[in-house]
Write a protein that holds these residues in place. Structure first.
Motif, mmCIF file in Angstrom:
data_model
loop_
_atom_site.group_PDB
_atom_site.id
_atom_site.type_symbol
_atom_site.label_atom_id
_atom_site.label_comp_id
_atom_site.label_asym_id
_atom_site.label_seq_id
_atom_site.Cartn_x
_atom_site.Cartn_y
_atom_site.Cartn_z
ATOM 1 N N GLN A 166 0.831 -1.204 0.000
ATOM 2 C CA GLN A 166 0.000 0.000 0.000
ATOM 3 C C GLN A 166 0.862 1.249 0.000
ATOM 4 O O GLN A 166 0.583 2.214 -0.724
ATOM 5 N N VAL A 167 1.916 1.256 0.793
ATOM 6 C CA VAL A 167 2.809 2.418 0.841
ATOM 7 C C VAL A 167 3.489 2.621 -0.505
ATOM 8 O O VAL A 167 3.583 3.756 -1.000
ATOM 9 N N GLU A 168 3.964 1.548 -1.108
ATOM 10 C CA GLU A 168 4.637 1.654 -2.404
ATOM 11 C C GLU A 168 3.705 2.218 -3.478
ATOM 12 O O GLU A 168 4.099 3.080 -4.269
ATOM 13 N N VAL A 169 2.480 1.742 -3.519
ATOM 14 C CA VAL A 169 1.526 2.227 -4.516
ATOM 15 C C VAL A 169 1.180 3.689 -4.248
ATOM 16 O O VAL A 169 1.097 4.499 -5.169
ATOM 17 N N PHE A 170 0.990 4.061 -2.981
ATOM 18 C CA PHE A 170 0.684 5.448 -2.644
ATOM 19 C C PHE A 170 1.810 6.379 -3.092
ATOM 20 O O PHE A 170 1.570 7.412 -3.707
ATOM 21 N N LEU A 174 -3.685 14.407 -3.606
ATOM 22 C CA LEU A 174 -3.087 13.637 -2.527
ATOM 23 C C LEU A 174 -4.115 12.695 -1.901
ATOM 24 O O LEU A 174 -3.855 11.511 -1.692
ATOM 25 N N LEU A 175 -5.300 13.207 -1.633
ATOM 26 C CA LEU A 175 -6.362 12.378 -1.072
ATOM 27 C C LEU A 175 -6.838 11.330 -2.072
ATOM 28 O O LEU A 175 -7.213 10.217 -1.694
ATOM 29 N N GLY A 176 -6.822 11.678 -3.357
ATOM 30 C CA GLY A 176 -7.186 10.710 -4.389
ATOM 31 C C GLY A 176 -6.212 9.539 -4.426
ATOM 32 O O GLY A 176 -6.630 8.386 -4.591
ATOM 33 N N ALA A 177 -4.936 9.826 -4.266
ATOM 34 C CA ALA A 177 -3.946 8.745 -4.226
ATOM 35 C C ALA A 177 -4.183 7.847 -3.017
ATOM 36 O O ALA A 177 -4.137 6.618 -3.123
ATOM 37 N N ALA A 178 -4.471 8.458 -1.884
ATOM 38 C CA ALA A 178 -4.734 7.668 -0.674
ATOM 39 C C ALA A 178 -6.005 6.834 -0.833
ATOM 40 O O ALA A 178 -6.048 5.665 -0.434
ATOM 41 N N GLY A 236 -6.474 2.717 -0.891
ATOM 42 C CA GLY A 236 -7.410 2.069 0.018
ATOM 43 C C GLY A 236 -8.425 1.216 -0.703
ATOM 44 O O GLY A 236 -8.786 0.133 -0.241
ATOM 45 N N ASP A 237 -8.885 1.675 -1.848
ATOM 46 C CA ASP A 237 -9.888 0.917 -2.605
ATOM 47 C C ASP A 237 -9.298 -0.310 -3.284
ATOM 48 O O ASP A 237 -9.891 -1.380 -3.284
ATOM 49 N N VAL A 238 -8.132 -0.139 -3.856
ATOM 50 C CA VAL A 238 -7.559 -1.220 -4.655
ATOM 51 C C VAL A 238 -6.907 -2.295 -3.786
ATOM 52 O O VAL A 238 -7.039 -3.481 -4.049
ATOM 53 N N ASP A 283 -7.168 -2.838 -0.311
ATOM 54 C CA ASP A 283 -7.683 -3.030 1.036
ATOM 55 C C ASP A 283 -7.702 -4.517 1.377
ATOM 56 O O ASP A 283 -8.446 -5.294 0.809
ATOM 57 N N ALA A 284 -6.876 -4.884 2.327
ATOM 58 C CA ALA A 284 -6.755 -6.294 2.700
ATOM 59 C C ALA A 284 -7.789 -6.706 3.740
ATOM 60 O O ALA A 284 -7.863 -7.861 4.111
ATOM 61 N N ARG A 285 -8.576 -5.766 4.198
ATOM 62 C CA ARG A 285 -9.535 -6.073 5.262
ATOM 63 C C ARG A 285 -10.964 -6.014 4.749
ATOM 64 O O ARG A 285 -11.855 -5.520 5.415
ATOM 65 N N ARG A 286 -11.194 -6.506 3.559
ATOM 66 C CA ARG A 286 -12.550 -6.512 3.012
ATOM 67 C C ARG A 286 -13.460 -7.378 3.861
ATOM 68 O O ARG A 286 -13.023 -8.337 4.474
ATOM 69 N N ARG A 287 -14.713 -7.029 3.863
ATOM 70 C CA ARG A 287 -15.688 -7.820 4.609
ATOM 71 C C ARG A 287 -15.838 -9.190 3.963
ATOM 72 O O ARG A 287 -15.931 -9.294 2.747
ATOM 73 N N PRO A 288 -15.888 -10.218 4.786
ATOM 74 C CA PRO A 288 -16.121 -11.540 4.200
ATOM 75 C C PRO A 288 -17.555 -11.657 3.708
ATOM 76 O O PRO A 288 -18.432 -10.904 4.110
#
Length: 80
Positions: A20-24, A53-57, A61-63, A65-70
Motif C-alpha cells: 500500500q505504501v509503495e503504490v501510494f 493527494l487524497l485521491g492517491a490515498a 485504500g480501494d484497490v 484493502d486487505a480487510r474486506r468484509r467476508p
C-alpha cells in the motif's frame, strides 16, 4: 501475538501494508511530482493538490484493502 494472528498471517498483513505504501508513493510522485516528499520542492498549498493527494490515498485504500468484509454466511434452504 497480541492480536491472536499467527506469524504467517502477520507476515501477509505486513506485506500488504508495505505494498500500500509503495503504490501510494508511486501515485503521489506521478500526480504531484512538485511536492516535498515526491521529488519536488513545493509545499502543499492548494485544494487541487490536496485533492490529488487524497485521491492517491483513496485509490490505494480501494484497490489494496486487505480487510474486506467476508461474504455473509449462506443459510441452508429448508425444503419442506
Amino acid at each position: 501475538m497480541a492480536t491472536g494472528a499467527g506469524p504467517v498471517l502477520a507476515l501477509f498483513f505486513v506485506l500488504a501494508n508495505l505494498l500500500q505504501v509503495e503504490v501510494f508513493v508511486a501515485l503521489l510522485r506521478r500526480w504531484c511530482p512538485h511536492l516535498w516528499g515526491a521529488g519536488g520542492r513545493e509545499p502543499l498549498t492548494g485544494t487541487r493538490t490536496l485533492a490529488r493527494l487524497l485521491g492517491a490515498a483513496a485509490a490505494v485504500g480501494d484497490v489494496l484493502d486487505a480487510r474486506r468484509r467476508p461474504d455473509p454466511p449462506v443459510r441452508p434452504v429448508s425444503r419442506g
